[in-house]
Design an enzyme around this catalytic site. Structure first.
Site, PDB file in Angstrom:
ATOM      1  N   HIS A  49       5.370 -13.750 -15.542  1.00  0.00           N
ATOM      2  CA  HIS A  49       4.326 -14.423 -16.329  1.00  0.00           C
ATOM      3  C   HIS A  49       3.279 -13.434 -16.821  1.00  0.00           C
ATOM      4  CE1 HIS A  49       5.975 -18.356 -15.322  1.00  0.00           C
ATOM      5  NE2 HIS A  49       6.347 -17.738 -14.208  1.00  0.00           N
ATOM      6  N   GLU A  92       5.006  11.379  -5.978  1.00  0.00           N
ATOM      7  CA  GLU A  92       4.503  12.612  -5.361  1.00  0.00           C
ATOM      8  C   GLU A  92       5.622  13.647  -5.198  1.00  0.00           C
ATOM      9  OE1 GLU A  92       1.877  11.584  -2.120  1.00  0.00           O
ATOM     10  OE2 GLU A  92       1.450  13.679  -1.668  1.00  0.00           O
ATOM     11  N   LYS A 109      -7.618  17.594  -2.949  1.00  0.00           N
ATOM     12  CA  LYS A 109      -8.160  17.730  -1.588  1.00  0.00           C
ATOM     13  C   LYS A 109      -9.060  18.968  -1.525  1.00  0.00           C
ATOM     14  CE  LYS A 109      -4.517  15.617   1.368  1.00  0.00           C
ATOM     15  NZ  LYS A 109      -3.653  15.753   2.533  1.00  0.00           N
TER      16      LYS A 109
HETATM   17  O1  PA5 Z   1       3.185  12.664   1.376  1.00  0.00           O
HETATM   18  C1  PA5 Z   1       2.220  13.329   1.668  1.00  0.00           C
HETATM   19  O2  PA5 Z   1       2.329  14.467   2.132  1.00  0.00           O
HETATM   20  C2  PA5 Z   1       0.803  12.786   1.514  1.00  0.00           C
HETATM   21  O3  PA5 Z   1       0.748  11.598   0.851  1.00  0.00           O
HETATM   22  C3  PA5 Z   1       0.187  12.594   2.881  1.00  0.00           C
HETATM   23  O4  PA5 Z   1       0.922  11.631   3.597  1.00  0.00           O
HETATM   24  C4  PA5 Z   1      -1.272  12.180   2.770  1.00  0.00           C
HETATM   25  O5  PA5 Z   1      -1.985  13.054   1.952  1.00  0.00           O
HETATM   26  C5  PA5 Z   1      -1.901  12.146   4.158  1.00  0.00           C
HETATM   27  O6  PA5 Z   1      -1.789  13.396   4.754  1.00  0.00           O
HETATM   28  P1  PA5 Z   1      -1.968  13.611   6.298  1.00  0.00           P
HETATM   29  O7  PA5 Z   1      -0.898  12.852   7.015  1.00  0.00           O
HETATM   30  O8  PA5 Z   1      -1.855  15.068   6.498  1.00  0.00           O
HETATM   31  O9  PA5 Z   1      -3.325  13.083   6.665  1.00  0.00           O
END
Ligand code: PA5
Length: 468
Positions: A323, A294, A437
């Protein structure tokens, strides 16, 4: 040797150990970029744009609040359930698995130190949540709703289900004691709801994004609720911070990890396999996969140029995947670097009895320990990868505990930030995730997403010919 006792062995990333490996000249040739990256990291840290770097030092009050809260409520609940996803779930899962008993939930309460069972409801799979309530009575659970934005559909939908369920079964004041929120101090719906409905709340510092938040209450509260020593986690992170502040790249594991990965990417190693040789570290790969993918998977660089960079993280487990996947890693394409996580001392030992001495193909195992066997197999995999010319490196922890895990997580976070600087990208945003989203909100007709809905309606129609 550093105080964490961690070893970072990157011999097998280097030339001539592996053909087309990284050369020392390549590293020294990158020194101007490395210096620039150090400078940018320092400036961001000083300018409050990398608040996660300071978490080991500035949370004394928060840590006391978490520990006091955990100790005061631990006997009131049978289970502690995290409602969160992505950065709000993967760290708590990884740390719990690393530190605690692998069958933690199956142990009798006294063997869990009196702490409740631990569950994470991250996905929105209806079967899973419904089944959770067949395993535990929701009126005996403490639900930790974790969302930085306070608006993530997955997490908030689960929160809504649980809130309704508790209010049907419990008086209002009592129901409120079953919910604890972890969120931003002012942004988003969750903080507003928490204030209005009187839930105990822990704050995620505003300058810390989801995937860098394990050392905030996001990770510290679930850990403390499972009897994990969160002060030691932070001490491990602080110790690692010292190493990560070393300007000599050969003494700084995070910077070196980033540099090696950067050069590997340039050489077409677009896949990063993480393969822990310990079940306790299996979910560290899940946590790392989110952090690396990410943060570094980006279309544009900081100058707005299209670059489409990133390295695909793949999760494997030693020895299990010897394996299966290792065949591909040794004989398949030269498109991967393999990161092995090893452990010197396991928390428990199993000796293999010295029986069947008359059968040579079994007798050699007799009298050795299982840790010797797994460690030998790890070395054998390193050798097989080396022989087939595949880049690999090994990070070894003296043992898996709060101190070393705090250090390891912190190292990967700094490595990610550093790699982002080398790639000249913003490692701290996630426009690709936001796109999904927003498309969900538009499909549900959420107010404010009308333009996105129009955009979606223009997408090409599916051709029946291509659906069987
Ligand atoms: O790293 C990130 O920003 C995302 O993976 C968030 O952790 C994830 O989308 C969850 O978001 P939030 O904590 O706003 O619910």
């Amino acid at each position: 040797m550093n105080n964490l006792g961690m070893k970072f062995d990157f011999n097998n990333m280097m030339s001539p150990y592996v053909a087309d490996g990284v050369t020392e000249e390549e590293i020294s040739g990158l020194l101007p970029e490395i210096e620039k990256a150090f400078k940018a990291m320092a400036e961001k840290r000083a300018g409050g744009k990398m608040d996660w770097r300071d978490l080991p030092y500035n949370q004394d009050n928060v840590v006391d609040d978490i520990i006091n809260y955990a100790e005061s409520v631990k006997n009131d609940f049978e289970a502690f359930v995290v409602l969160g996803i992505g950065g709000s779930a993967l760290g708590p899962l990884a740390v719990q698995q690393a530190i605690n008993h692998p069958y933690y939930n199956e142990l009798p309460r006294e063997k869990r130190g009196g702490y409740p069972k631990f569950y994470v409801a991250d996905n929105v799979d209806p079967e899973k949540l419904a089944c959770l309530f067949e395993a535990v009575d929701p009126t005996k659970c403490l639900f930790n709703c974790v969302s930085k934005s306070g608006s993530t559909s997955e997490t908030m939908s689960q929160f809504m289900i649980i809130k309704e369920l508790l209010s049907e079964k419990l008086p209002k004041d009592e129901a409120a004691k079953h919910i604890v929120c972890t969120t931003d101090k002012e942004k988003g719906n969750l903080i507003k709801i928490a204030k209005e409905e009187g839930y105990k709340t822990f704050i995620i510092p505003s300058g810390v994004g989801g995937r860098f938040s394990e050392l905030t209450p996001v990770g510290l509260l679930p850990a403390a609720m499972c009897g994990i020593d969160i002060k030691k986690m932070l001490q491990g992170a602080a110790e690692m911070d010292k190493l990560c502040s070393e300007s000599d790249i050969y003494k700084n594991p995070a910077a070196m990890y980033a540099v090696l990965s950067y050069v590997a990417m340039k050489k077409g190693k677009n896949i990063a396999v993480m393969m822990p040789y310990a079940d306790s570290l299996k979910l560290i790969s899940d946590w790392f996969a989110q952090l690396w993918a990410e943060s570094l998977g980006k279309r544009y660089d900081n100058d707005g140029k299209e670059i489409f960079v990133g390295q695909t993280p793949v999760k494997a487990l030693g020895v299990t995947d010897q394996h299966s996947q290792v065949q591909l890693y040794t004989e398949g394409p030269f498109d991967k670097m393999i990161v092995i996580l090893g452990v010197e001392k396991f928390k428990r030992e199993m000796d293999i009895p010295a029986i069947y001495g008359d059968i040579p193909s079994l007798g050699f195992l007799g009298g050795v320990s299982q840790s010797k066997l797994i460690q030998t197999e790890q070395m054998a995999t390193e050798y097989a990868l080396l022989k087939s010319g595949k880049m690999n490196l090994t990070i070894t922890l003296p043992e898996v505990n709060e101190f070393t895990i705090g250090g390891l997580l912190y190292m990967f976070e700094v490595a990610t930030g550093f790699a982002g600087e080398l790639l000249n990208i913003n490692a701290f945003d996630q426009p690709g995730v936001e796109e999904g989203k927003n498309a969900t909100y538009a499909m549900f007709g959420r107010p404010g997403y009308e333009e996105k809905k129009k955009e979606l309606d223009l997408r090409p129609e599916k051709n029946e010919k291509f659906i069987i």
